[in-house]
Design a protein around this motif. Structure first.
Motif, short mmCIF file in Angstrom:
data_model
loop_
_atom_site.label_atom_id
_atom_site.label_comp_id
_atom_site.label_asym_id
_atom_site.label_seq_id
_atom_site.Cartn_x
_atom_site.Cartn_y
_atom_site.Cartn_z
N ASN A 48 0.83 -1.20 0.00
CA ASN A 48 0.00 0.00 0.00
C ASN A 48 0.87 1.26 0.00
O ASN A 48 2.07 1.22 0.27
N GLN A 49 0.28 2.40 -0.30
CA GLN A 49 1.01 3.65 -0.44
C GLN A 49 1.72 4.05 0.84
O GLN A 49 2.84 4.54 0.82
N GLN A 52 4.77 1.87 1.32
CA GLN A 52 5.74 2.19 0.29
C GLN A 52 6.45 3.50 0.60
O GLN A 52 7.66 3.61 0.46
N GLN A 53 5.71 4.50 1.06
CA GLN A 53 6.31 5.78 1.40
C GLN A 53 7.24 5.64 2.60
O GLN A 53 8.31 6.24 2.65
#
Length: 86
Positions: A48-49, A52-53
């Protein structure tokens, strides 16, 4: 390419619509519904974002779980079983 599987586009097929691997996927979709299979794939395979960030910001590399070693049992020599010459 008329004889390739329409789903994976890798395996050759001659007598059915899907190859064996893709037929398993079709069976899972028929059993659990397309929505459920997609949800499982999203949860398991897609990063998920937020995660990942976090990986990009901190330079954290995904790691494998650490193996925990079990303590070895200690066996004590009993006095009853001393060296006996036969």
């Amino acid at each position: 390419m008329p004889f390739t599987c329409p789903l994976c586009r890798k395996n050759w097929i001659f007598t059915s619509k899907l190859c064996d691997e893709c037929e398993k996927i079709r069976h899972l979709i028929a059993t659990y519904s397309l929505e459920t299979v997609n949800n499982v794939l999203e949860k398991v395979l897609v990063i998920n974002q937020f995660k990942q960030q976090k990986i990009l910001d901190h330079g954290v590399k995904p790691t494998e779980p650490k193996k925990v070693e079990k303590p070895k049992p200690e066996f004590k020599k009993k006095d009853n079983y001393k060296n006996i010459n036969t």
